[in-house]
Design a protein around this motif. Structure first.
Motif, PDB file in Angstrom:
ATOM      1  N   PRO A 172       1.185  16.109   6.407  1.00 32.55           N
ATOM      2  CA  PRO A 172       0.411  14.922   6.790  1.00 32.55           C
ATOM      3  C   PRO A 172       0.315  13.906   5.657  1.00 32.55           C
ATOM      4  O   PRO A 172       0.240  14.280   4.486  1.00 32.55           O
ATOM      5  CB  PRO A 172      -0.967  15.499   7.122  1.00 32.55           C
ATOM      6  CG  PRO A 172      -1.064  16.717   6.247  1.00 32.55           C
ATOM      7  CD  PRO A 172       0.319  17.285   6.191  1.00 32.55           C
ATOM      8  N   TRP A 173       0.307  12.618   6.024  1.00 36.67           N
ATOM      9  CA  TRP A 173       0.263  11.545   5.053  1.00 36.67           C
ATOM     10  C   TRP A 173      -1.176  11.134   4.777  1.00 36.67           C
ATOM     11  O   TRP A 173      -1.967  10.943   5.697  1.00 36.67           O
ATOM     12  CB  TRP A 173       1.060  10.340   5.561  1.00 36.67           C
ATOM     13  CG  TRP A 173       2.530  10.624   5.617  1.00 36.67           C
ATOM     14  CD1 TRP A 173       3.243  11.032   6.713  1.00 36.67           C
ATOM     15  CD2 TRP A 173       3.460  10.534   4.540  1.00 36.67           C
ATOM     16  NE1 TRP A 173       4.566  11.199   6.368  1.00 36.67           N
ATOM     17  CE2 TRP A 173       4.732  10.907   5.040  1.00 36.67           C
ATOM     18  CE3 TRP A 173       3.342  10.178   3.194  1.00 36.67           C
ATOM     19  CZ2 TRP A 173       5.877  10.933   4.248  1.00 36.67           C
ATOM     20  CZ3 TRP A 173       4.482  10.205   2.394  1.00 36.67           C
ATOM     21  CH2 TRP A 173       5.729  10.578   2.919  1.00 36.67           C
ATOM     22  N   THR A 174      -1.507  11.008   3.502  1.00 36.58           N
ATOM     23  CA  THR A 174      -2.842  10.604   3.072  1.00 36.58           C
ATOM     24  C   THR A 174      -2.777   9.199   2.488  1.00 36.58           C
ATOM     25  O   THR A 174      -2.031   8.941   1.541  1.00 36.58           O
ATOM     26  CB  THR A 174      -3.389  11.570   2.005  1.00 36.58           C
ATOM     27  OG1 THR A 174      -3.459  12.887   2.553  1.00 36.58           O
ATOM     28  CG2 THR A 174      -4.777  11.139   1.546  1.00 36.58           C
ATOM     29  N   TYR A 175      -3.552   8.289   3.059  1.00 38.08           N
ATOM     30  CA  TYR A 175      -3.570   6.908   2.581  1.00 38.08           C
ATOM     31  C   TYR A 175      -4.196   6.842   1.189  1.00 38.08           C
ATOM     32  O   TYR A 175      -5.265   7.406   0.938  1.00 38.08           O
ATOM     33  CB  TYR A 175      -4.371   6.050   3.568  1.00 38.08           C
ATOM     34  CG  TYR A 175      -4.505   4.596   3.183  1.00 38.08           C
ATOM     35  CD1 TYR A 175      -3.398   3.784   3.074  1.00 38.08           C
ATOM     36  CD2 TYR A 175      -5.769   4.043   2.965  1.00 38.08           C
ATOM     37  CE1 TYR A 175      -3.522   2.436   2.742  1.00 38.08           C
ATOM     38  CE2 TYR A 175      -5.904   2.704   2.638  1.00 38.08           C
ATOM     39  CZ  TYR A 175      -4.780   1.903   2.524  1.00 38.08           C
ATOM     40  OH  TYR A 175      -4.917   0.580   2.193  1.00 38.08           O
ATOM     41  N   SER A 181       0.855  -1.183   0.000  1.00 47.39           N
ATOM     42  CA  SER A 181       0.000   0.000   0.000  1.00 47.39           C
ATOM     43  C   SER A 181       0.894   1.238   0.000  1.00 47.39           C
ATOM     44  O   SER A 181       2.112   1.144   0.153  1.00 47.39           O
ATOM     45  CB  SER A 181      -0.924   0.009   1.219  1.00 47.39           C
ATOM     46  OG  SER A 181      -1.832  -1.068   1.184  1.00 47.39           O
ATOM     47  N   TYR A 182       0.254   2.408  -0.161  1.00 47.73           N
ATOM     48  CA  TYR A 182       1.070   3.622  -0.132  1.00 47.73           C
ATOM     49  C   TYR A 182       0.265   4.816   0.344  1.00 47.73           C
ATOM     50  O   TYR A 182      -0.972   4.816   0.332  1.00 47.73           O
ATOM     51  CB  TYR A 182       1.709   3.897  -1.484  1.00 47.73           C
ATOM     52  CG  TYR A 182       0.811   4.511  -2.545  1.00 47.73           C
ATOM     53  CD1 TYR A 182       0.944   5.848  -2.907  1.00 47.73           C
ATOM     54  CD2 TYR A 182      -0.160   3.752  -3.203  1.00 47.73           C
ATOM     55  CE1 TYR A 182       0.140   6.411  -3.883  1.00 47.73           C
ATOM     56  CE2 TYR A 182      -0.957   4.303  -4.184  1.00 47.73           C
ATOM     57  CZ  TYR A 182      -0.813   5.636  -4.526  1.00 47.73           C
ATOM     58  OH  TYR A 182      -1.611   6.195  -5.495  1.00 47.73           O
ATOM     59  N   ALA A 183       0.999   5.840   0.789  1.00 52.22           N
ATOM     60  CA  ALA A 183       0.437   7.117   1.208  1.00 52.22           C
ATOM     61  C   ALA A 183       1.254   8.226   0.564  1.00 52.22           C
ATOM     62  O   ALA A 183       2.407   8.018   0.170  1.00 52.22           O
ATOM     63  CB  ALA A 183       0.465   7.239   2.733  1.00 52.22           C
ATOM     64  N   THR A 184       0.668   9.423   0.463  1.00 53.72           N
ATOM     65  CA  THR A 184       1.377  10.571  -0.093  1.00 53.72           C
ATOM     66  C   THR A 184       1.271  11.746   0.871  1.00 53.72           C
ATOM     67  O   THR A 184       0.383  11.807   1.726  1.00 53.72           O
ATOM     68  CB  THR A 184       0.820  10.988  -1.462  1.00 53.72           C
ATOM     69  OG1 THR A 184      -0.546  11.377  -1.313  1.00 53.72           O
ATOM     70  CG2 THR A 184       0.923   9.841  -2.466  1.00 53.72           C
ATOM     71  N   ALA A 185       2.181  12.707   0.694  1.00 56.85           N
ATOM     72  CA  ALA A 185       2.196  13.890   1.548  1.00 56.85           C
ATOM     73  C   ALA A 185       2.822  15.059   0.802  1.00 56.85           C
ATOM     74  O   ALA A 185       3.665  14.868  -0.077  1.00 56.85           O
ATOM     75  CB  ALA A 185       2.972  13.609   2.838  1.00 56.85           C
ATOM     76  N   PRO A 186       2.450  16.293   1.169  1.00 54.51           N
ATOM     77  CA  PRO A 186       3.070  17.467   0.559  1.00 54.51           C
ATOM     78  C   PRO A 186       4.424  17.801   1.163  1.00 54.51           C
ATOM     79  O   PRO A 186       5.159  18.634   0.626  1.00 54.51           O
ATOM     80  CB  PRO A 186       2.059  18.573   0.859  1.00 54.51           C
ATOM     81  CG  PRO A 186       1.416  18.147   2.150  1.00 54.51           C
ATOM     82  CD  PRO A 186       1.346  16.638   2.066  1.00 54.51           C
TER      83      PRO A 186
END
Length: 332
Positions: free
Chosen positions: A254-257, A244-249
């Motif tokens: 903050p990390w978004t799933y 799975s992965y998350a992203t962030a600015p």
């Protein structure tokens, strides 16, 4: 790299027979999976240096019903993603004199004209549990030597964890401002800044655990977006790890799933992503347990490294990755 195998390995049937001929590289198209067919490899970690990609892996020598028997780390390199050069082992777990066993997941990064190698091992009785060491070399192919004489991260440094093997699977990432970060963990995911000398933690350790996080985090950046990929396990519905992965600015969140990126590796309870851009294309390295070497089938410890192309959507999200036997030998 490892996870709830202590609880689940005895119930998972992970030593299924591999496809006929999987151990024989003769006739296999260059770039097809698995990449290396003469030994069992796991936990791939790519590093690009100039026009060459280096791939660091663990080497599992488990026999019969052994779960893991990982004593050393290996490195391979390629200039075309299809033909690979092997090198002598770069380091043993016990080359960290304070460690007693277990050459688990690792990653190498280049900085200050040197190559820094971060790896998970089992610490001796002075600091029981898993720990992360850092070694250094003048060359990407090693040999690497302990850069500190002591562990960079020990079990005592993350006291909120629930078990003794939470401090594993380091990933290292240097941001555009030159700051290098290290993330790691099992069940809990941690991140910390490294000092410029690359061998000390600089500031607090922060927990950033995303949904279903199990282990094997990997940090990378594309454009202005940061990515945290990892081995995930939805314990309510899944037996084997997915990615799975998350992203962030920002690297600090903050990390978004963003959901699942891949399914489980064939016959494998574990999976471990490593991501790199190389000569204008993006790749994700994984492992499965679909290789046979001699009379040894793939199993929970006897895994084999694979690679697939990694593609992005216009909004920066990642397209789901299908794991194939063709790998990068397939037409684009």
């Amino acid at each position: 790299m490892r996870s709830v195998w202590m609880a689940l390995a005895l119930t998972a049937t992970l030593s299924a027979a591999s496809p006929s001929g999987a151990s024989d590289g003769e006739g296999a198209a260059p770039g097809s999976n698995p990449l290396f067919r003469d030994r069992f490899t796991a936990d791939p970690a790519p590093l690009v240096v100039g026009d060459r990609l280096y791939l660091y892996v663990g080497h599992d020598e488990a026999q019969r019903d052994e779960m893991f028997n990982m004593r050393e780390w290996l490195v391979y390199s390629t200039t075309d993603m299809k033909n690979w050069t092997s090198y002598p082992p770069i380091m043993k777990a016990t080359d960290f004199k304070w460690a007693k066993k277990d050459a688990w997941a690792s990653q190498t990064i280049q900085k200050n004209g040197k190559f820094y190698f971060y790896a998970a091992v089992e610490h001796d009785s002075s600091h029981p549990g898993k720990a992360i060491g850092v070694a250094v070399s003048d060359r990407p192919t090693g040999p690497f030597t302990d850069a500190r004489g002591s562990a960079l991260i020990t079990n005592e440094m993350t006291p909120k964890g629930t078990h003794s093997w939470e401090d594993i699977d380091p990933t290292v990432f240097t941001d555009d401002d030159g700051t290098t970060w290290i993330a790691w963990g099992n069940r809990q995911c941690y991140i910390a800044r490294l000092k410029p000398n690359m061998i000390e933690i600089d500031g607090p350790i922060t927990e950033i655990t995303p949904p279903h996080f199990e282990e094997g985090p990997w940090l990378h950046k594309r454009g202005g977006l940061y990515y945290l990929s990892y081995a995930s396990l939805d314990r309510s519905t899944q037996r084997d790890e997915h990615v799975s992965y998350a992203t962030a600015p920002s690297i600090t969140g903050p990390w978004t799933y963003r959901g699942e990126l891949t399914g489980s590796g064939k016959y494998s309870f574990t999976i471990h992503p490593g991501i790199a851009e190389f000569k204008g294309d993006w790749y994700i390295f994984l492992h499965n347990a679909a290789l046979t070497v001699g009379d040894q089938n793939g199993a929970i410890g006897r895994r084999a490294v694979t690679v697939e192309r990694l593609l992005y959507n216009a909004d920066g999200t990642l397209r789901p990755v299908m794991q194939t036997s063709a790998g990068v030998s397939a037409p684009r």
